[in-house]
Design an enzyme around this catalytic site. Structure first.
Site, PDB file in Angstrom:
ATOM      1  N   ARG A   1      -7.057  32.740   8.666  1.00  0.00           N
ATOM      2  CA  ARG A   1      -6.845  34.006   9.270  1.00  0.00           C
ATOM      3  C   ARG A   1      -8.127  33.830  10.165  1.00  0.00           C
ATOM      4  O   ARG A   1      -9.579  33.845   9.466  1.00  0.00           O
ATOM      5  CB  ARG A   1      -7.357  35.773   8.969  1.00  0.00           C
ATOM      6  CG  ARG A   1      -5.985  35.474   7.769  1.00  0.00           C
ATOM      7  CD  ARG A   1      -6.203  36.623   6.476  1.00  0.00           C
ATOM      8  NE  ARG A   1      -6.217  38.351   7.585  1.00  0.00           N
ATOM      9  CZ  ARG A   1      -6.363  39.350   7.103  1.00  0.00           C
ATOM     10  NH1 ARG A   1      -6.471  39.390   5.249  1.00  0.00           N
ATOM     11  NH2 ARG A   1      -5.623  40.659   7.746  1.00  0.00           N
TER      12      ARG A   1
ATOM     13  N   ARG B   1     -10.323  48.348   9.510  1.00  0.00           N
ATOM     14  CA  ARG B   1     -11.693  48.017  10.848  1.00  0.00           C
ATOM     15  C   ARG B   1     -11.817  49.678  11.353  1.00  0.00           C
ATOM     16  O   ARG B   1     -10.828  50.637  11.334  1.00  0.00           O
ATOM     17  CB  ARG B   1     -11.341  46.958  11.764  1.00  0.00           C
ATOM     18  CG  ARG B   1      -9.995  47.765  12.624  1.00  0.00           C
ATOM     19  CD  ARG B   1      -9.674  46.325  13.525  1.00  0.00           C
ATOM     20  NE  ARG B   1      -8.217  46.681  13.724  1.00  0.00           N
ATOM     21  CZ  ARG B   1      -7.432  45.247  14.429  1.00  0.00           C
ATOM     22  NH1 ARG B   1      -7.843  44.538  14.864  1.00  0.00           N
ATOM     23  NH2 ARG B   1      -5.719  45.833  14.201  1.00  0.00           N
TER      24      ARG B   1
ATOM     25  N   GLY C   1      -8.054  35.984  21.934  1.00  0.00           N
ATOM     26  CA  GLY C   1      -7.300  34.776  22.516  1.00  0.00           C
ATOM     27  C   GLY C   1      -7.464  33.462  21.240  1.00  0.00           C
ATOM     28  O   GLY C   1      -7.569  32.630  21.690  1.00  0.00           O
TER      29      GLY C   1
ATOM     30  N   SER D   1     -34.906  64.965  46.340  1.00  0.00           N
ATOM     31  CA  SER D   1     -33.191  64.072  45.138  1.00  0.00           C
ATOM     32  C   SER D   1     -32.541  63.444  45.757  1.00  0.00           C
ATOM     33  O   SER D   1     -32.604  62.795  46.983  1.00  0.00           O
ATOM     34  CB  SER D   1     -31.691  65.308  45.953  1.00  0.00           C
ATOM     35  OG  SER D   1     -30.878  64.924  45.422  1.00  0.00           O
TER      36      SER D   1
ATOM     37  N   HIS E   1      -6.875  47.859  45.559  1.00  0.00           N
ATOM     38  CA  HIS E   1      -6.983  48.625  46.233  1.00  0.00           C
ATOM     39  C   HIS E   1      -6.603  50.857  46.279  1.00  0.00           C
ATOM     40  O   HIS E   1      -6.974  51.052  45.897  1.00  0.00           O
ATOM     41  CB  HIS E   1      -6.768  47.895  47.580  1.00  0.00           C
ATOM     42  CG  HIS E   1      -7.475  49.388  48.742  1.00  0.00           C
ATOM     43  ND1 HIS E   1      -6.477  51.182  48.686  1.00  0.00           N
ATOM     44  CD2 HIS E   1      -8.686  49.641  49.288  1.00  0.00           C
ATOM     45  CE1 HIS E   1      -6.734  51.549  49.890  1.00  0.00           C
ATOM     46  NE2 HIS E   1      -8.072  50.963  49.721  1.00  0.00           N
TER      47      HIS E   1
ATOM     48  N   LYS F   1     -13.516  40.650   9.729  1.00  0.00           N
ATOM     49  CA  LYS F   1     -12.388  41.161   9.506  1.00  0.00           C
ATOM     50  C   LYS F   1     -13.322  40.435   8.061  1.00  0.00           C
ATOM     51  O   LYS F   1     -12.522  41.506   6.778  1.00  0.00           O
ATOM     52  CB  LYS F   1     -11.272  39.893   9.425  1.00  0.00           C
ATOM     53  CG  LYS F   1     -10.014  40.317   8.889  1.00  0.00           C
ATOM     54  CD  LYS F   1      -8.680  39.388   9.751  1.00  0.00           C
ATOM     55  CE  LYS F   1      -8.486  39.474  11.563  1.00  0.00           C
ATOM     56  NZ  LYS F   1      -7.744  38.123  11.369  1.00  0.00           N
TER      57      LYS F   1
ATOM     58  N   MET G   1      -7.183  31.827  17.567  1.00  0.00           N
ATOM     59  CA  MET G   1      -6.095  31.800  16.771  1.00  0.00           C
ATOM     60  C   MET G   1      -5.017  32.554  15.879  1.00  0.00           C
ATOM     61  O   MET G   1      -5.862  33.165  15.536  1.00  0.00           O
ATOM     62  CB  MET G   1      -5.942  30.470  15.932  1.00  0.00           C
ATOM     63  CG  MET G   1      -5.260  29.284  15.612  1.00  0.00           C
ATOM     64  SD  MET G   1      -5.271  28.515  14.286  1.00  0.00           S
ATOM     65  CE  MET G   1      -5.546  29.653  12.936  1.00  0.00           C
TER      66      MET G   1
ATOM     67  N   CYS H   1     -28.396  62.756  43.237  1.00  0.00           N
ATOM     68  CA  CYS H   1     -27.095  63.669  43.961  1.00  0.00           C
ATOM     69  C   CYS H   1     -26.246  62.061  44.749  1.00  0.00           C
ATOM     70  O   CYS H   1     -24.751  62.572  44.985  1.00  0.00           O
ATOM     71  CB  CYS H   1     -27.140  64.555  44.788  1.00  0.00           C
ATOM     72  SG  CYS H   1     -27.882  63.989  46.522  1.00  0.00           S
TER      73      CYS H   1
ATOM     74  N   TYR I   1     -33.082  66.209  36.889  1.00  0.00           N
ATOM     75  CA  TYR I   1     -31.368  66.549  36.584  1.00  0.00           C
ATOM     76  C   TYR I   1     -30.314  65.874  37.468  1.00  0.00           C
ATOM     77  O   TYR I   1     -30.897  64.757  37.833  1.00  0.00           O
ATOM     78  CB  TYR I   1     -30.894  68.173  37.410  1.00  0.00           C
ATOM     79  CG  TYR I   1     -31.478  68.090  39.320  1.00  0.00           C
ATOM     80  CD1 TYR I   1     -29.937  67.747  39.914  1.00  0.00           C
ATOM     81  CD2 TYR I   1     -32.188  68.897  39.408  1.00  0.00           C
ATOM     82  CE1 TYR I   1     -30.354  67.865  40.791  1.00  0.00           C
ATOM     83  CE2 TYR I   1     -32.324  68.635  40.609  1.00  0.00           C
ATOM     84  CZ  TYR I   1     -31.748  67.994  41.669  1.00  0.00           C
ATOM     85  OH  TYR I   1     -31.529  68.407  43.211  1.00  0.00           O
TER      86      TYR I   1
HETATM   87  P1  ADP Z   1      -5.204  39.819  13.187  1.00  0.00           P
HETATM   88  O1  ADP Z   1      -6.088  39.221  13.078  1.00  0.00           O
HETATM   89  O2  ADP Z   1      -3.956  39.554  13.906  1.00  0.00           O
HETATM   90  O3  ADP Z   1      -4.725  41.161  12.920  1.00  0.00           O
HETATM   91  P2  ADP Z   1      -5.184  38.729  10.698  1.00  0.00           P
HETATM   92  O4  ADP Z   1      -5.498  37.889  10.288  1.00  0.00           O
HETATM   93  O5  ADP Z   1      -5.162  40.118  10.280  1.00  0.00           O
HETATM   94  O6  ADP Z   1      -3.991  38.479  12.002  1.00  0.00           O
HETATM   95  O7  ADP Z   1      -3.079  38.525   9.775  1.00  0.00           O
HETATM   96  C1  ADP Z   1      -2.292  39.149  10.694  1.00  0.00           C
HETATM   97  C2  ADP Z   1      -0.886  39.650   9.515  1.00  0.00           C
HETATM   98  O8  ADP Z   1      -0.691  38.958   8.481  1.00  0.00           O
HETATM   99  C3  ADP Z   1      -2.007  40.561   8.606  1.00  0.00           C
HETATM  100  O9  ADP Z   1      -1.740  41.540   9.381  1.00  0.00           O
HETATM  101  C4  ADP Z   1      -1.123  40.658   6.802  1.00  0.00           C
HETATM  102  O10 ADP Z   1       0.235  41.853   7.025  1.00  0.00           O
HETATM  103  C5  ADP Z   1      -0.902  39.607   7.067  1.00  0.00           C
HETATM  104  N1  ADP Z   1      -1.285  38.630   6.532  1.00  0.00           N
HETATM  105  C6  ADP Z   1      -2.882  37.986   6.432  1.00  0.00           C
HETATM  106  N2  ADP Z   1      -2.985  37.793   5.323  1.00  0.00           N
HETATM  107  C7  ADP Z   1      -2.298  37.921   4.330  1.00  0.00           C
HETATM  108  C8  ADP Z   1      -2.211  38.409   3.032  1.00  0.00           C
HETATM  109  N3  ADP Z   1      -3.203  37.007   2.603  1.00  0.00           N
HETATM  110  N4  ADP Z   1      -1.205  37.955   2.650  1.00  0.00           N
HETATM  111  C9  ADP Z   1       0.134  39.023   2.746  1.00  0.00           C
HETATM  112  N5  ADP Z   1      -0.396  38.602   4.183  1.00  0.00           N
HETATM  113  C10 ADP Z   1      -0.884  38.312   5.122  1.00  0.00           C
HETATM  114 MG    MG Z   2      -4.803  42.577  11.784  1.00  0.00          MG
END
Ligand code: ADP
Ligand code: MG
Ligand code: MG
Length: 912
Positions: A122, A366, A131, A792, A484, A52, A133, A864, A884
């Site tokens: 973030r 991404r 998993g 083979s 299974h 990110k 935060m 094979c 092959y």
């Molecule tokens: P994830 O890893 O789950 O995608 P993000 O870090 O992308 O989480 O955050 C989820 C959402 O939070 C983003 O898609 C966006 O809509 C919102 N968000 C994150 N940072 C900002 C910001 N600086 N301003 C506005 N919205 C934000």
């Molecule tokens: Mg996101």
């Protein structure tokens, strides 16, 4: 041994001088900023900045509007754990400095009570990782600044809504308060106010809600909601680092075998608001359609919404194209950015954006996940557009993901209403009549062999395989991707949905219920094993073909690869299908399957029950025309391509019934006493049939069996040759362990050949070779190659015998082996390169050398076993220098692509 190729290397630590005013001029750089068209980092720095953070920096520096912010590196996370949960000294001042920069770029002050800068916190590692935060939004609000924000924006509702969200997000993600505790207060208040939607709450209501949320917070945390924004910020940052070692994240890394990451980065970014009114909004989009791959913008948005509202399903979002009429200026800008991102990254992107008062901001980009079909189309079209070259296109498509294009699919034109969704266990679509037990399926099939069956079970077990095999599709109520049903279905390439707890099976009443709908035994049900959807009734399906983009990609693969791809096929129909899919010959034609149908099994049993050679020869004479006819069909279908036919392999008892009823019937059919049948079954009983009288041991003991098969093969070859077609038979003798076995059988085969040719007055070219599937054969490959004209590798048996694992019995311990990391994967699925692979490599090298020395010829080597269709194993075969690989018809295109990727040294082998 090459393990999964997820490895991301951390660049050597840069002892860059901090430009952000940290105290020590020599301090290591822990914080990277971006904003206002500039950035310290870039997209190549994912290991250090996380995915990110690296992409936010990259977008910022190529002039895409991104709210300013900074990344605390993954190294800090690493050092935090190394140093006993203490942050390196220099982090604090660098964060302060970076925050100052964000303040000056946004023109707002963090903690200001009139016009506060708010930020999001973030998480983000180098690989996307569930998993970790969740993001905290609106950080920096407190009792004072919420008032300021209300005044400044003239929107008290907005300000208090932001504040109560912060308390919720901060409390639940950073401080471990149950999110439900907040939700509970929200529902209660809505009830009190007699309103339905969150948006119906007034500013005063939300003010009240903030009070109650704060009470929840103090009750659970033991102290009040932090009023100092810096305090909030550091607590949030620490929470991200702590979540790296949280249960969920640790589990995920363990399951996905991710061990090379240093930690998570933390991104702190100025907030922009999509929820200030109708001139704002938020959305997510893919630069191309991730399902079909079409070059169309694809996504959703919501007006007047924040963050995850779009994906959380609280309100139904609008399709992105509608934004064109709602916010034409923004839409146009978004389309420009779409183009710019693709031109820049040369890859399909998955983006997140927010519009604040008509101004567009990008918040994430991404590489977009996509289906197999979309991967193919996007790769091919990007070549046409000049974005990437053919080689890159070939590397972009995970070979396994071609599966998606090779199975029957729901007709795209059909109307589909899914009534339930389970776990997509084995892809493809199937439709059939509901049957509730395997025995019932067998009985039903006997009566109505032409009618499709959908086997619906709570779960399946090994006793069910006969019924499962007859079914077009399998649906189970319980079980996961490794149950299974799932494993067996995938092995057969049969569509399967498991763990569909919405269905209730009532065997007594002969029906299943799905919600309030009842489906009776015999009614049609359709499943989509690619998505997990269950549909009532018959949804039309379409068969796969290789055309359009798929065909084009395959032609590039063929141009690139050096390894040939053959198929395992026992019938003319399979052979023809495989040819359509690009097979360049048959690498394994099993002959035993030809003895089961109709009259053949009767003659086969006569042969087995015969008292002497004479009796056996007579029975074999009756069988020979069948064999010949089968081979004629296969040779014709493979006109001009080599066909490897394996002589009878399984133990004879497999052809005799083991139950009284079956034995009585055989006795009746053959006109012999049932005691005789029983006695013969007893005689043939072996404690270890896999290690008993089978393979080449059969014709050693009963030479007439081998003679008949060789005669049938060569007579068929002559017949087809006389029709003007070209035949290249390769006779393969299974289960050779010593060269003597092979010399004896080869001599015999050559004698039969001479006889056949003399009688026919003409000849065909043919080869005699062997399977290398017993470790001793690999060890003595040099001796064997003096006799064998080709090798083979039968890697199923070779794996079985090298590990000492019975393939039919691994179910009881293989999951534990995988869990304890004793083995990375099931070695019957992906070749064990470090163990079994050594035998393969040694066998190839020794065999080739001996053949060259002794006969001056190149020894043709192939594989094979099931592994011939497994991308990772195909790459191995290429590297070993095989001629092959041979795999089931539907895996031929997968092997062709994998073989091309092997040449390109691609990493993208496994579909993730
Ligand atoms: P994830 O890893 O789950 O995608 P993000 O870090 O992308 O989480 O955050 C989820 C959402 O939070 C983003 O898609 C966006 O809509 C919102 N968000 C994150 N940072 C900002 C910001 N600086 N301003 C506005 N919205 C934000
Ligand atoms: Mg996101
Ligand atoms: Mg074998």
């Amino acid at each position: 041994m090459p393990t999964k190729t997820k490895s991301v290397k951390l660049p050597p630590s840069r002892a860059k001088i901090s430009t952000n005013g940290a105290k020590s001029a020599k301090a290591h750089k822990y914080v990277y900023t971006w904003g206002a068209g500039k950035a310290d980092g870039d997209g190549s720095m994912k290991p250090l900045l996380g995915g990110k953070g690296a992409n936010l920096a990259e977008m910022s520096s190529i002039g895409i509007p991104v709210p300013p912010g900074f990344t605390i590196t993954t190294e800090v996370c690493h050092d935090y754990y190394e140093g006993g949960k203490k942050l390196p000294e220099a982090v604090k001042p660098q964060v302060e400095a970076a925050l100052n920069l964000v303040e000056s770029q946004s023109g707002k002050k963090f903690g200001d009570s009139h016009d506060p800068l708010l930020v999001s916190v973030r998480s983000g590692a180098a690989l996307s990782m569930p998993g970790m935060m969740n993001t905290i939004l609106n950080l920096g609000l407190n009792d004072a600044s919420v008032e300021g924000l209300a005044k400044k924006t003239g929107n008290a509702r907005f300000a208090y809504d932001g504040y109560r969200r912060l308390i919720d997000m901060f409390g639940s993600t950073a401080m471990g308060v149950e999110h439900e505790a907040f939700e509970h207060e929200l529902s209660k208040l809505k009830e009190e106010k007699k309103v339905k939607l969150d948006t119906d709450l007034t500013a005063d209501d939300l003010k009240e809600l903030v009070k109650r949320y704060k009470a929840v917070y103090s009750k659970h945390v033991g102290e009040g909601f932090p009023q100092d924004p810096k305090d909030q910020l550091w607590k949030a940052i620490m929470a991200v680092f702590n979540s790296w070692m949280g249960n969920k994240a640790v589990q995920y890394r363990r399951i996905e075998r991710i061990s090379e990451l240093k930690g998570t980065a933390v991104n702190v970014q100025a907030m922009v608001f999509g929820n200030t009114g109708t001139n704002s909004g938020t959305g997510v989009a893919f630069t191309r359609d991730p399902n079909s791959g079409a070059d169309e913008f694809f996504g959703d948005y919501l007006i007047n919404a924040q963050g995850e509202d779009v994906v959380a399903g609280i309100r139904t979002p609008e399709p992105i194209t509608k934004l064109d009429s709602e916010m034409p200026k923004v839409y146009k800008q978004l389309m420009d950015i779409r183009k710019k991102l693709e031109l820049h990254y040369k890859e399909m992107q998955d983006v997140e954006f927010t519009v604040e008062e008509g101004t567009l901001y990008m918040l994430q980009t991404r590489t977009g996940k996509r289906t197999g079909s979309a991967a193919v189309r996007i790769a091919v079209e990007m070549v046409k557009e000049g974005l990437i070259d053919e080689k890159t296109a070939l590397k972009r498509v995970a070979a396994d993901s071609l599966n998606h294009l090779l199975l029957p699919q729901l007709d795209p034109k059909a109307k589909v209403t899914s009534v339930a969704r389970g776990i997509a266990a084995s892809p493809g679509a199937a439709c059939g009549k509901v049957i509730l037990s395997a025995e019932a399926a067998v009985a039903f099939h006997e009566e109505h062999p032409e009618q499709p069956i959908m086997l619906v079970r709570k779960e399946t077990s090994p006793e069910d395989v006969a019924g499962m095999h007859l079914a077009k599709g399998i649906l189970t109520q319980t079980g996961g991707k490794a149950s299974h049903a799932a494993v067996v279905a995938r092995g057969w390439g049969k569509p399967c949905v498991v763990g569909c707890d919405a269905i209730h099976i009532d065997e007594k009443k002969g029906q299943i219920t799905i919600g309030d709908k009842v489906v009776k035994v015999g009614d049609y049900l359709t499943i989509n094993g690619t998505t997990g959807d269950v549909m009532i009734g018959q949804v039309p399906t379409v068969d796969p073909t290789i055309s359009g983009h798929f065909a084009e990609l395959m032609s590039w693969a063929d141009r690139t690869r050096t390894l040939k791809v053959r198929t395992n096929a026992d019938t003319p129909a399979d052979a023809a299908k495989a040819r359509e899919f690009g097979a360049e010959g048959i690498g394994l034609c099993r002959t035993e399957h030809m003895f089961f149908e109709g009259q053949r099994i009767v003659d086969m049993r006569k042969m087995i029950l015969a008292d002497d050679t004479e009796g056996r020869v007579k029975a074999l004479e009756a069988l020979e025309p069948y064999q010949r006819k089968d081979f004629v069909g296969i040779f014709e279908a493979m006109d001009g391509l080599p066909v490897t036919i394996r002589l009878l392999d399984p133990p004879l008892h497999e052809f005799l019934p083991h139950d009284d009823a079956g034995q009585n019937e055989v006795a009746k059919q053959l006109g012999i006493p049932v005691e005789k049948v029983k006695r013969r079954v007893e005689q043939l009983h072996e404690s270890n049939p896999m290690l008993g009288l089978r393979g080449c041991r059969l014709p050693i003991k009963f030479p007439e069996i081998g003679d008949m098969q060789v005669r049938a093969i060569l007579e068929a070859a002559i017949e087809v040759k006389k029709k003007g077609k070209s035949v290249l038979p390769e006779i393969m003798i299974p289960l050779i362990g010593t060269v003597e076995e092979l010399s004896i059988l080869k001599k015999r085969a050559l004698a039969v050949a001479e006889e056949v040719f003399k009688k026919a007055g003409t000849k065909v070219e043919f080869l005699i070779g062997t399977m290398i599937e017993i470790p001793r054969a690999a060890l003595t490959a040099d001796q064997i190659a003096e006799e064998a004209e080709f090798f083979s590798f039968g890697t199923n048996d070779l794996t079985q015998l090298t590990f000492g694992f019975s393939r039919d019995d691994i179910g009881s311990f293989m999951p534990a082996y995988i869990e304890h990391k004793i083995l990375p994967v099931d070695p019957f699925q992906t070749l064990d390169q470090s163990g079994v692979g050594q035998l393969v490599e040694m066998g190839t090298v020794k065999g080739r050398k001996a053949r060259k020395d002794k006969h001056g010829e190149h020894l043709k080597v192939g594989i094979c076993g099931e592994h011939g269709g497994d991308p990772e194993s195909v790459v191995f075969c290429h590297n070993v220098g095989m001629d092959y690989v041979s795999c089931s018809p539907f895996r031929v295109p997968i092997a062709r692509l994998a073989a091309a990727q092997a040449v390109l040294g691609s990493a993208a082998q496994r579909d993730k």
